[in-house]
Design an enzyme around this catalytic site. Structure first.
Site, PDB file in Angstrom:
ATOM      1  N   HIS A   1       0.880  -1.196   0.000  1.00  0.00           N
ATOM      2  CA  HIS A   1       0.000   0.000   0.000  1.00  0.00           C
ATOM      3  C   HIS A   1       0.904   1.228   0.000  1.00  0.00           C
ATOM      4  O   HIS A   1       1.457   1.598   1.024  1.00  0.00           O
ATOM      5  CB  HIS A   1      -0.893   0.011   1.256  1.00  0.00           C
ATOM      6  CG  HIS A   1      -1.864   1.151   1.287  1.00  0.00           C
ATOM      7  ND1 HIS A   1      -3.114   1.030   1.833  1.00  0.00           N
ATOM      8  CD2 HIS A   1      -1.793   2.427   0.843  1.00  0.00           C
ATOM      9  CE1 HIS A   1      -3.763   2.178   1.747  1.00  0.00           C
ATOM     10  NE2 HIS A   1      -2.962   3.044   1.143  1.00  0.00           N
TER      11      HIS A   1
ATOM     12  N   HIS B   1     -10.467   0.849   1.738  1.00  0.00           N
ATOM     13  CA  HIS B   1     -10.228   1.826   2.797  1.00  0.00           C
ATOM     14  C   HIS B   1     -11.390   1.662   3.766  1.00  0.00           C
ATOM     15  O   HIS B   1     -12.523   2.056   3.460  1.00  0.00           O
ATOM     16  CB  HIS B   1     -10.178   3.250   2.237  1.00  0.00           C
ATOM     17  CG  HIS B   1      -9.932   4.285   3.287  1.00  0.00           C
ATOM     18  ND1 HIS B   1      -8.726   4.960   3.401  1.00  0.00           N
ATOM     19  CD2 HIS B   1     -10.714   4.752   4.294  1.00  0.00           C
ATOM     20  CE1 HIS B   1      -8.785   5.794   4.430  1.00  0.00           C
ATOM     21  NE2 HIS B   1      -9.990   5.693   4.985  1.00  0.00           N
TER      22      HIS B   1
ATOM     23  N   ASN C   1      -5.415   7.163  -6.212  1.00  0.00           N
ATOM     24  CA  ASN C   1      -6.196   8.368  -5.903  1.00  0.00           C
ATOM     25  C   ASN C   1      -5.453   9.642  -6.294  1.00  0.00           C
ATOM     26  O   ASN C   1      -5.177  10.521  -5.476  1.00  0.00           O
ATOM     27  CB  ASN C   1      -6.609   8.407  -4.431  1.00  0.00           C
ATOM     28  CG  ASN C   1      -5.439   8.362  -3.468  1.00  0.00           C
ATOM     29  OD1 ASN C   1      -4.380   7.796  -3.766  1.00  0.00           O
ATOM     30  ND2 ASN C   1      -5.615   8.956  -2.300  1.00  0.00           N
TER      31      ASN C   1
ATOM     32  N   ASP D   1       1.286   2.571   3.569  1.00  0.00           N
ATOM     33  CA  ASP D   1       0.425   3.740   3.382  1.00  0.00           C
ATOM     34  C   ASP D   1       1.255   5.021   3.481  1.00  0.00           C
ATOM     35  O   ASP D   1       0.764   6.052   3.944  1.00  0.00           O
ATOM     36  CB  ASP D   1      -0.731   3.754   4.392  1.00  0.00           C
ATOM     37  CG  ASP D   1      -1.814   4.769   4.042  1.00  0.00           C
ATOM     38  OD1 ASP D   1      -1.881   5.183   2.876  1.00  0.00           O
ATOM     39  OD2 ASP D   1      -2.589   5.145   4.950  1.00  0.00           O
TER      40      ASP D   1
ATOM     41  N   HIS E   1       2.727  14.570   1.743  1.00  0.00           N
ATOM     42  CA  HIS E   1       2.032  15.823   1.489  1.00  0.00           C
ATOM     43  C   HIS E   1       3.015  16.969   1.686  1.00  0.00           C
ATOM     44  O   HIS E   1       3.873  16.894   2.576  1.00  0.00           O
ATOM     45  CB  HIS E   1       0.871  16.029   2.471  1.00  0.00           C
ATOM     46  CG  HIS E   1      -0.291  15.122   2.256  1.00  0.00           C
ATOM     47  ND1 HIS E   1      -1.192  15.293   1.236  1.00  0.00           N
ATOM     48  CD2 HIS E   1      -0.709  14.034   2.949  1.00  0.00           C
ATOM     49  CE1 HIS E   1      -2.123  14.348   1.308  1.00  0.00           C
ATOM     50  NE2 HIS E   1      -1.838  13.563   2.329  1.00  0.00           N
TER      51      HIS E   1
ATOM     52  N   LEU F   1      -5.256   9.104   8.118  1.00  0.00           N
ATOM     53  CA  LEU F   1      -6.555   8.440   8.040  1.00  0.00           C
ATOM     54  C   LEU F   1      -6.368   7.037   7.498  1.00  0.00           C
ATOM     55  O   LEU F   1      -5.698   6.875   6.467  1.00  0.00           O
ATOM     56  CB  LEU F   1      -7.524   9.226   7.142  1.00  0.00           C
ATOM     57  CG  LEU F   1      -8.063  10.524   7.725  1.00  0.00           C
ATOM     58  CD1 LEU F   1      -8.885  11.282   6.681  1.00  0.00           C
ATOM     59  CD2 LEU F   1      -8.915  10.255   8.963  1.00  0.00           C
TER      60      LEU F   1
ATOM     61  N   LYS G   1      -9.216  -0.650  -5.984  1.00  0.00           N
ATOM     62  CA  LYS G   1      -9.271   0.036  -4.694  1.00  0.00           C
ATOM     63  C   LYS G   1     -10.640   0.663  -4.460  1.00  0.00           C
ATOM     64  O   LYS G   1     -11.168   1.397  -5.302  1.00  0.00           O
ATOM     65  CB  LYS G   1      -8.203   1.137  -4.627  1.00  0.00           C
ATOM     66  CG  LYS G   1      -8.173   1.932  -3.327  1.00  0.00           C
ATOM     67  CD  LYS G   1      -7.859   1.055  -2.118  1.00  0.00           C
ATOM     68  CE  LYS G   1      -7.895   1.849  -0.820  1.00  0.00           C
ATOM     69  NZ  LYS G   1      -6.622   2.514  -0.534  1.00  0.00           N
TER      70      LYS G   1
ATOM     71  N   ALA H   1      -4.214  14.575   5.680  1.00  0.00           N
ATOM     72  CA  ALA H   1      -3.937  13.370   6.458  1.00  0.00           C
ATOM     73  C   ALA H   1      -2.903  12.522   5.744  1.00  0.00           C
ATOM     74  O   ALA H   1      -3.035  12.256   4.549  1.00  0.00           O
ATOM     75  CB  ALA H   1      -5.221  12.568   6.653  1.00  0.00           C
TER      76      ALA H   1
ATOM     77  N   HIS I   1      -4.607  -0.824   5.920  1.00  0.00           N
ATOM     78  CA  HIS I   1      -4.211  -0.002   7.078  1.00  0.00           C
ATOM     79  C   HIS I   1      -5.151  -0.206   8.276  1.00  0.00           C
ATOM     80  O   HIS I   1      -5.796   0.727   8.754  1.00  0.00           O
ATOM     81  CB  HIS I   1      -4.080   1.470   6.722  1.00  0.00           C
ATOM     82  CG  HIS I   1      -5.155   2.052   5.855  1.00  0.00           C
ATOM     83  ND1 HIS I   1      -6.493   1.872   6.085  1.00  0.00           N
ATOM     84  CD2 HIS I   1      -5.070   2.829   4.761  1.00  0.00           C
ATOM     85  CE1 HIS I   1      -7.179   2.517   5.172  1.00  0.00           C
ATOM     86  NE2 HIS I   1      -6.340   3.109   4.346  1.00  0.00           N
TER      87      HIS I   1
ATOM     88  N   HIS J   1       1.594   5.324  -1.676  1.00  0.00           N
ATOM     89  CA  HIS J   1       1.218   6.521  -2.429  1.00  0.00           C
ATOM     90  C   HIS J   1       2.477   7.151  -3.011  1.00  0.00           C
ATOM     91  O   HIS J   1       3.407   7.487  -2.270  1.00  0.00           O
ATOM     92  CB  HIS J   1       0.524   7.541  -1.527  1.00  0.00           C
ATOM     93  CG  HIS J   1      -0.790   7.079  -0.985  1.00  0.00           C
ATOM     94  ND1 HIS J   1      -1.988   7.278  -1.638  1.00  0.00           N
ATOM     95  CD2 HIS J   1      -1.097   6.410   0.155  1.00  0.00           C
ATOM     96  CE1 HIS J   1      -2.979   6.758  -0.918  1.00  0.00           C
ATOM     97  NE2 HIS J   1      -2.457   6.221   0.168  1.00  0.00           N
ATOM     98  N   LEU J   2       2.486   7.324  -4.337  1.00  0.00           N
ATOM     99  CA  LEU J   2       3.618   7.981  -4.997  1.00  0.00           C
ATOM    100  C   LEU J   2       3.243   9.331  -5.607  1.00  0.00           C
ATOM    101  O   LEU J   2       4.114  10.059  -6.064  1.00  0.00           O
ATOM    102  CB  LEU J   2       4.197   7.070  -6.086  1.00  0.00           C
ATOM    103  CG  LEU J   2       4.876   5.791  -5.583  1.00  0.00           C
ATOM    104  CD1 LEU J   2       5.356   4.945  -6.751  1.00  0.00           C
ATOM    105  CD2 LEU J   2       6.038   6.110  -4.635  1.00  0.00           C
ATOM    106  N   ARG J   3       1.944   9.652  -5.632  1.00  0.00           N
ATOM    107  CA  ARG J   3       1.474  10.927  -6.182  1.00  0.00           C
ATOM    108  C   ARG J   3       1.850  11.040  -7.662  1.00  0.00           C
ATOM    109  O   ARG J   3       1.937  10.047  -8.375  1.00  0.00           O
ATOM    110  CB  ARG J   3       2.008  12.103  -5.362  1.00  0.00           C
ATOM    111  CG  ARG J   3       1.842  11.985  -3.857  1.00  0.00           C
ATOM    112  CD  ARG J   3       0.419  11.782  -3.416  1.00  0.00           C
ATOM    113  NE  ARG J   3       0.287  11.921  -1.971  1.00  0.00           N
ATOM    114  CZ  ARG J   3      -0.723  11.413  -1.275  1.00  0.00           C
ATOM    115  NH1 ARG J   3      -1.680  10.741  -1.880  1.00  0.00           N
ATOM    116  NH2 ARG J   3      -0.789  11.594   0.036  1.00  0.00           N
TER     117      ARG J   3
END
Length: 349
Positions: A14, A136, A41, A249, A253, A221, A99, A265, A174, A16-18
């Site tokens: 899980h 989620h 996302n 996760d 940011h 979150l 997802k 978050a 998560h 996030h690489l944006r």
């Protein structure tokens, strides 16, 4: 005292690489993992096989030469998702999962699901084709206390969806509560259920966010819960049991967005995850189960072989110093601070 530990190369189930400058800045910090499930996302979200292919190409371009990481793509489930596109993308090996974000549950989740009857054809097609659903696990009903949203999600959403869709394989991502741990354990037969546990939820409870002043870099979150829940997560992660595996996760940011009256978050743990994990597993006398959690249980759930190559974690006498922040274009991103010294570091075997 052990000075080194050699394990199969770990995976992150899980991540996030944006995109854009943030993608280029954070991707190298996950390059030593073998595989990673990439969250969809973005803005706009990754909802089709074609978009997943394009995003995978951007990720590969952001990886340093010789990186081990293989990105495993996911599609963002919407109420207009085409079942045939999902099945075809999975059969091609383009995506590893789909997802589910309940609408409004977390960062960039506005396109998520509000009416689960509308996604039933997709879920049925996924069950037949063996495509896992990553969820989620929080309801977004404003009447439900934020600390109860995971437990209520299990009762109102997850359990009914699974009962209505026999054969659907689900990852509860998560997990933050003893309720989530118990539900995964009770339903893990035949690899029907898996659960990811983050690095930061093994370290922090809700006091870390709120006691003695607000600490926005610990706000995530699902939000961290009571200490009893944190201890349940640690027991599950260190048990070696098959349904539980690492999903960091890691969620970068810009500090500018975190340090706001209504801040974002997410905890950015990619740079120091393996150091933190080795430290907490050592603290609990469970170093021997770290390989199962980080390297074996996830591939088993996703029906993939474990990585063949090995990495070594070495323990140093002096604390290892990670940078407090990294730079992404004109922005800075704060690296998660576990609040204790780290003595373990991953290096090639």
């Amino acid at each position: 005292m052990n000075k080194f530990l050699t394990i199969r190369r770990p995976d992150d189930w899980h991540l996030h690489l944006r995109d854009d400058e943030m993608l280029n800045a954070v991707t190298p910090h996950s390059a030593d993992f073998g595989r990673a499930i990439i969250m969809p996302n973005l803005v706009p979200p990754v909802v089709t096989g074609g978009q997943a292919r394009d995003y995978r190409a951007r990720i590969r371009a952001a990886l340093p030469e010789g990186a081990a990481l293989k990105p495993l793509m996911t599609l963002y489930l919407t109420e207009t998702t085409d079942p045939a596109d999902v099945v075809a993308a999975h059969a091609e090996g383009l995506i590893a999962a789909v997802k589910l974000y309940p609408a409004g549950a977390t960062t960039n989740s506005a396109s998520g699901v509000t009416d689960f009857d509308k996604v039933r054809p997709v879920l049925e097609a996924m069950a037949e084709a063996g495509v896992p659903l990553c969820v989620h696990g929080e309801v977004t009903d404003p009447a439900v206390d934020i600390f109860d949203r995971e437990a209520v999600f299990i009762e109102r959403v997850l359990d009914p969806v699974r009962r209505a869709t026999p054969g659907l394989r689900v990852v509860m991502e998560h997990i933050t509560t003893a309720d989530g741990i118990a539900y995964v354990r009770e339903n893990a037969a035949d690899a029907a259920m898996g659960g990811t546990i983050t690095t930061h939820h093994l370290v922090i409870n809700r006091n870390a966010i709120l006691a003695g002043g607000i600490r926005p870099h610990y706000y995530c979150l699902p939000v961290a819960k009571r200490e009893t829940h944190r201890l349940a997560l640690r027991e599950a992660a260190m048990s070696g049991q098959g349904p539980f595996f690492l999903g960091t996760d890691s969620a970068p940011h810009p500090d500018r967005a975190k340090l706001q009256p209504c801040g974002c978050a997410g905890c950015f743990t990619a740079p120091n995850t393996m150091s933190i994990l080795a430290q907490v597993f050592e603290e609990d006398g469970k170093l021997e189960t770290l390989e199962a959690f980080a390297s074996l249980n996830g591939p088993a759930f996703y029906r993939l072989p474990p990585n063949e190559d090995r990495v070594t974690l070495r323990r140093q006498d002096e604390p290892i110093r990670y940078p407090e922040t990294i730079t992404a274009g004109e922005e800075t991103v704060t690296v998660f601070d576990p609040g204790f010294d780290l003595h373990w570091q991953m290096e090639p075997a």
